[in-house]
Design an enzyme around this catalytic site. Structure first.
Site: not given
Ligand code: ZN
Length: 503
Positions: A266-267, A270
């Site tokens: 997830h990170e 980003h």
């Molecule tokens: Zn997030």
């Protein structure tokens, strides 16, 4: 200003100064939550606070204000990037001008201490102690909405702070379709004979091999370690100091290596977004992801659409069992199923991919009611519990697992939650109306471990624009149509009908 170009040059210089201060604050924060000894917190807060003052002085200086407003008069002569920079700068100044300084200071103090009150209240399962704080925060947010102005409803003004250009009217429409679609899917899953045991993912796993695995995995996804690093923190996040230093944190668990794995992915999503911001805008106010929703579309694309995909897990399987010996008893399909198990639960951050959006819809509906003055705060926990019963068929038995579970409201973040669900919707629309259209060999790329080719597509079509286009404009640019919940529902249907064997 006759010709705006000279003024614009000076504007960029001041933008860069602001970025310098912002980056310094970011490094100090990163250090604070990763390796700073706990007794350093007071001194560190002073230094970060001092830098905030410097930033405030710079932004409210006469020179900068005059520049921004006179540049805005030349808006029509500018290219897309210049327009976006000046518009964003003006929006930020308008915000500061419209809200009386004293009120803003009072509000800043309130939300700065809000998290403490919330953490204690959650720990003691004590809604009563948090209620007056929440009431005040909501009251201030109503005021902010009034000061900012709106066309239809005050919540529009708050939404605009996180998802520029989004409106209640549009979100009501897509969320209604989403809610109905999710309820139908949940019914089918509940009626299915397929029962999934997700406890097979748990065991005893040392941290070191997890670190090694997560690092290699992030690399395979396209995260550049010459411009990035992974550290540990209690709550994983990503941060960046320009496009050449984009970092993430993750949190390992000895019982469950899958939690850290997906949190890292997830990170990484980003971070890849921020690493792909072009050099020519990285030191400006559009040198980052355009909105919370589009940012979440990237992190959630990697985490869910890509990394919870059957082809991906099959391809990743040999690496997974090499790192996590205990998993080799199970087939790739069993692991795939366990990772995608659907089970309504009370806590948003632990939710599966399907029910997650329902947690967001509940918060969105309650936030609108609070901002519209339709909530008696004594009744809020009951309203919360009733919605969980209605939409997910489960009822919280404590405030901590109900209305007190999220930090957002304590920090004044009202209007933020929709971004998470919007991210899911944007991501699925990008998949069907962008990625699969342009990369017909998409699944082959995944099977051959060439995810970086997909990352290249995202870089070109999403990341390279930075904050140039509002989310609405960007999604149309990429997919040729406005946001529509049907793509996410199609995606969920295709996926879960295979896992839970229904039509
Ligand atoms: Zn997030």
């Amino acid at each position: 200003m006759e010709n705006y170009k000279d003024g614009f040059k000076r504007f960029l210089e001041i933008q860069e100064e602001m970025k310098n201060i912002g980056d310094a604050q970011g490094v100090l924060y990163w250090d604070m939550v990763t390796i700073m000894p706990s007794k350093g917190v007071e001194r560190r807060s002073d230094v970060i606070g001092y830098l905030s003052q410097l930033m405030y002085k710079l932004e409210t200086s006469d020179e900068y204000n005059n520049l921004v407003y006179s540049l805005y008069e030349h808006y029509e002569e500018m290219d897309d990037k210049e327009k976006a920079m000046v518009k964003a700068a003006k929006k930020s100044l308008d915000f500061m001008k419209k809200i009386p300084e004293e009120e803003y200071l009072e509000y800043s103090k309130l939300v700065a201490s809000g998290e403490n009150y919330w953490a204690k209240a959650r720990e003691n399962n004590d809604y009563e102690s948090f209620k007056p704080i929440l009431e005040k925060i909501v009251f201030f947010n109503k005021k902010i909405a009034d000061y900012m102005g709106y066309e239809d409803t005050p919540y529009d003004a708050l939404l605009d702070l996180y998802e520029p250009g989004a409106t209640v009217k549009e979100i009501d429409g897509v969320f209604q379709e989403l809610r109905e679609g999710l309820l139908k899917l949940l019914d089918k899953i509940n009626a299915s004979d397929v029962k999934i045991d997700s406890s097979i993912l748990k065991g005893e796993y040392e941290i070191e091999p997890q670190k090694k695995y997560n690092t290699e995995l992030a690399k395979r996804l396209g995260y550049d370690f010459e411009r990035g690093a992974i550290a540990e923190s209690a709550h994983p996040f990503s941060t960046n100091f320009g496009n050449n230093d984009v970092r993430i944190t993750t949190a390992y668990s000895k019982e469950d290596p899958i939690v850290a794995m997906y949190s890292t992915i997830h990170e990484t999503g980003h971070a890849i977004y921020e690493q792909n911001i072009p050099d020519d805008i990285t030191k400006t106010n559009i040198g980052g992801g355009v909105s919370m929703g589009i940012h979440e579309s990237q992190s959630r694309y990697y985490e869910n659409i890509l990394a919870r995909d059957r082809e991906f897990i099959e391809t990743e399987y040999p690496n997974m069992i090499k790192a996590f010996d205990g998993l080799k008893k199970y087939s790739p399909f069993e692991i795939y199923q366990a990772i995608n198990k659907v089970e309504p639960s009370l806590i948003r951050i632990d939710a599966d991919e399907l029910t997650y959006s329902m947690h967001i819809i509940i918060r969105y509906e309650l936030e609108k009611m609070m901002i519209n003055g339709e909530v008696d705060f004594d009744e809020l926990p009951k309203l919360w519990a009733d919605k969980y019963t209605e939409y997910l068929g489960i009822t919280p038995d404590s405030y901590a697992k109900g209305v007190l579970q999220d930090v957002h409201w304590s920090g004044g973040m009202i209007g933020y939650f929709p971004s998470y669900a919007l991210g899911n919707l944007y991501g699925a629309q990008m998949l069907y109306k962008g990625i699969l259209r342009d990369l017909p060999n998409y699944y082959e790329l995944i099977r051959e471990g060439k995810v970086s080719e997909i990352t290249k597509w995202l870089a070109e079509n999403v990341h390279s624009h930075g904050g140039t286009y509002e989310p609405k404009v960007l999604i149309e640019k990429i997919t040729g149509e406005p946001l529509d919940a049907k793509y996410f529902l199609q995606y969920l249907n295709e996926k879960y009908s295979r896992i839970y064997d229904f039509k």
